[in-house]
Design a protein around this motif. Structure first.
Motif, short mmCIF file in Angstrom:
data_model
loop_
_atom_site.label_atom_id
_atom_site.label_comp_id
_atom_site.label_asym_id
_atom_site.label_seq_id
_atom_site.Cartn_x
_atom_site.Cartn_y
_atom_site.Cartn_z
N LEU A 43 94.18 6.52 18.11
CA LEU A 43 93.01 7.33 18.43
C LEU A 43 92.55 8.17 17.24
O LEU A 43 91.35 8.30 17.00
N ARG A 46 92.32 5.90 12.75
CA ARG A 46 91.82 4.52 12.59
C ARG A 46 91.31 4.26 11.18
O ARG A 46 91.02 3.13 10.81
N GLN B 76 86.03 -0.53 19.51
CA GLN B 76 87.23 0.31 19.56
C GLN B 76 86.85 1.77 19.24
O GLN B 76 87.37 2.70 19.87
N ASP B 77 85.95 1.95 18.30
CA ASP B 77 85.46 3.30 18.01
C ASP B 77 84.82 3.94 19.23
O ASP B 77 85.01 5.13 19.49
N GLY B 80 87.37 5.24 21.33
CA GLY B 80 87.90 6.46 20.70
C GLY B 80 86.99 7.66 20.94
O GLY B 80 87.46 8.74 21.29
N HIS B 81 85.68 7.43 20.78
CA HIS B 81 84.74 8.54 20.98
C HIS B 81 84.81 9.05 22.41
O HIS B 81 84.78 10.25 22.67
N LEU B 83 87.38 9.00 24.29
CA LEU B 83 88.63 9.74 24.48
C LEU B 83 88.58 11.11 23.79
O LEU B 83 89.09 12.09 24.33
N TYR B 84 87.96 11.20 22.59
CA TYR B 84 87.81 12.54 21.98
C TYR B 84 87.07 13.46 22.95
O TYR B 84 87.39 14.64 23.09
N SER B 87 88.94 14.53 26.02
CA SER B 87 89.90 15.55 25.62
C SER B 87 89.19 16.90 25.44
O SER B 87 89.73 17.95 25.83
N GLU B 90 88.50 18.34 28.91
CA GLU B 90 89.70 18.88 29.56
C GLU B 90 89.99 20.33 29.15
O GLU B 90 90.62 21.06 29.90
N VAL B 94 88.95 20.76 33.46
CA VAL B 94 88.77 19.63 34.38
C VAL B 94 89.87 18.61 34.16
O VAL B 94 90.51 18.59 33.11
N ASP B 95 90.10 17.78 35.17
CA ASP B 95 91.16 16.77 35.11
C ASP B 95 90.54 15.44 34.70
O ASP B 95 89.53 15.01 35.24
N ARG B 96 91.17 14.78 33.71
CA ARG B 96 90.58 13.54 33.19
C ARG B 96 90.45 12.47 34.27
O ARG B 96 89.45 11.76 34.33
N SER B 97 91.46 12.36 35.14
CA SER B 97 91.37 11.31 36.16
C SER B 97 90.23 11.60 37.15
O SER B 97 89.64 10.67 37.70
N ARG B 156 83.83 14.39 14.20
CA ARG B 156 84.57 13.13 14.04
C ARG B 156 83.67 11.94 14.39
O ARG B 156 83.64 10.93 13.69
N GLU B 160 81.95 8.52 12.14
CA GLU B 160 82.19 7.12 12.45
C GLU B 160 80.90 6.38 12.82
O GLU B 160 80.79 5.18 12.60
#
Lengths: 96, 318
Positions: A43, A46, B76-77, B80-81, B83-84, B87, B90, B94-97, B156, B160
């Motif tokens: 993550l 990369r 894939q990026d 990643g974006h 997931l950043y 995060s 959160e 708040v809860d990710r699920s 970030r 990218e």
């Protein structure tokens, strides 16, 4: 914080290159420590952003206080004499 | 400059914003600010995750190994974006699920652009050029958003995105120097993606009721119309260089304004797609839900493995 599916939250720290400190870059969820390191690699590095990764469960971090502004940091606020600029030295004194 | 502590948390919040400082997760913040941030970051995260699909469809059919490797890295990026951004969301408690659940049950939105189909490989190039180009226009000012974790995630992401846009434009330049059939594919893809790309900036300012508050909180730095104009001004010379025509007969340079004038966006289409009636809405959500459900056994196995290993460590310590 642990997610409903039970995977804890980890904070991720990356050392950009030799000679630099590890720096916090973000967080992620993982089932265990090993998975957290692998996910952190995928993550947050990369594009060769790091040579070393630390992960730590967010729940294991102890922080100063619920906000960033409180009197906890007051003791250093009034000690200007800890800074070199506090001292008057004539300009013509060399190497000072 | 640091903001002096203040007795009233609201005063401290306002002063921090006024001084152009960042709000951090454990600061006091108005409930409206928290809600707006959660909604915006979650919607942005969902867009990245759903945004993997239109181009992901072409990974197995990329015309060369080089294009396949590039496309794989790009998709894939996008993951990643997403997931950043989850995060960052959160940090607001708040809860990710919960967020994932809200996406796959249609209770939280994602960008309308990803509800359009990718009909040819030229679409991969045009998405990089126009869709990622528009995203960059939107996102660069968000690197100065007042909420610290969001602004840092955006830095970030923007670094990218530049690769995303350039690989798309390069792909199109390659096709434009190919056969007439390839040039026609590029023009066709441009025709289909141009107007939806302009819609990515959101409704016109007079119909965007939350803009004023978001600007006051420095969550947003420019209005939708300002960013849309900036995108048009940037893109017209790129289209000229590429040799494609943007599908707007009203598009022309206005020397007086120092900007390009452009035709009216069909906002009824935008509303229709946002409301769920775009060409691919149902397919996108169904695919995401299926991926989530198909992955359940992997998550369960990883949890079981982690539990077993933790148990072994405990036993060894006895």
């Amino acid at each position: 914080m642990t997610q409903k599916d039970g995977w804890p939250l980890y904070e991720v720290f990356v050392r950009g290159k030799r000679g630099l400190n590890h720096v916090h870059v973000g967080s992620l969820h993982a089932a265990d420590d090993d998975m957290a390191v692998r996910h952190a690699r995928d993550l947050y590095t990369r594009r060769n952003e790091g040579v070393s990764i630390w992960v730590v469960r967010s729940a294991h971090i102890t922080a100063s206080s619920p906000d960033e502004k409180d009197p906890f940091f007051a003791p250093s606020g009034d000690k200007v004499y800890r800074h070199p600029t506090f001292y008057d030295i004539p300009d013509d004194v060399p190497h000072m | 400059m640091t903001v002096e502590p203040m007795a009233e948390p609201r005063d401290h919040f306002e002063a921090t914003i006024a001084a152009d400082q960042r709000i951090e997760p454990r600061d006091w913040m108005p409930e409206g600010y928290r809600k707006t941030m959660v909604r915006q970051i979650a919607q942005h995260a969902h867009s990245e995750i759903i945004g993997m699909q239109p181009e992901g469809n072409w990974i197995t059919r990329a015309p060369s190994l080089r294009r396949k490797a590039i496309l794989l890295a790009k998709v894939q990026d996008e993951a990643g974006h997403g997931l950043y951004l989850y995060s960052a969301a959160e940090t607001l408690g708040v809860d990710r699920s919960d967020l994932v659940e809200k996406l796959i049950t249609g209770r939280q939105k994602y960008s309308s652009i990803f509800n359009y189909p990718t009909l040819s490989f030229a679409d991969v190039g045009v998405i990089g050029w126009l869709v990622d180009g528009a995203a960059i226009c939107n996102q660069v000012p968000l690197c100065r958003s007042s909420y610290g974790p969001y602004a840092r995630a955006m830095i970030r992401i923007c670094k990218e995105e530049s690769f995303h846009q350039r690989q798309g434009y390069e792909l199109l330049m390659t096709m434009m120097s190919g056969t007439q059939a390839q040039r026609d594919m590029v023009q066709d893809a441009t025709n289909r993606w141009w107007w939806p790309s302009l819609m990515m900036f959101g409704p016109p300012d007079e119909e965007s009721p939350n803009t004023a508050q978001s600007m006051a909180w420095k969550i947003k730095r420019h209005t939708n119309d300002e960013l849309r104009q900036r995108f048009v001004d940037m893109t017209v010379p790129q289209a000229d260089k590429l040799g494609v025509t943007l599908p707007d007969p009203d598009l022309r340079w206005n020397a007086e304004r120092g900007h390009y004038d452009f035709g009216a966006v069909d906002w009824s289409e935008f509303k229709r797609v946002i409301a769920g009636d775009g060409p691919c809405n149902a397919e996108r959500i169904a695919h995401r839900r299926r991926a989530h459900e198909d992955g359940a056994w992997v998550r369960a196995a990883a949890s079981a493995h982690a539990a077993k290993r933790a148990e072994r460590v405990k036993e060894a310590a006895r």
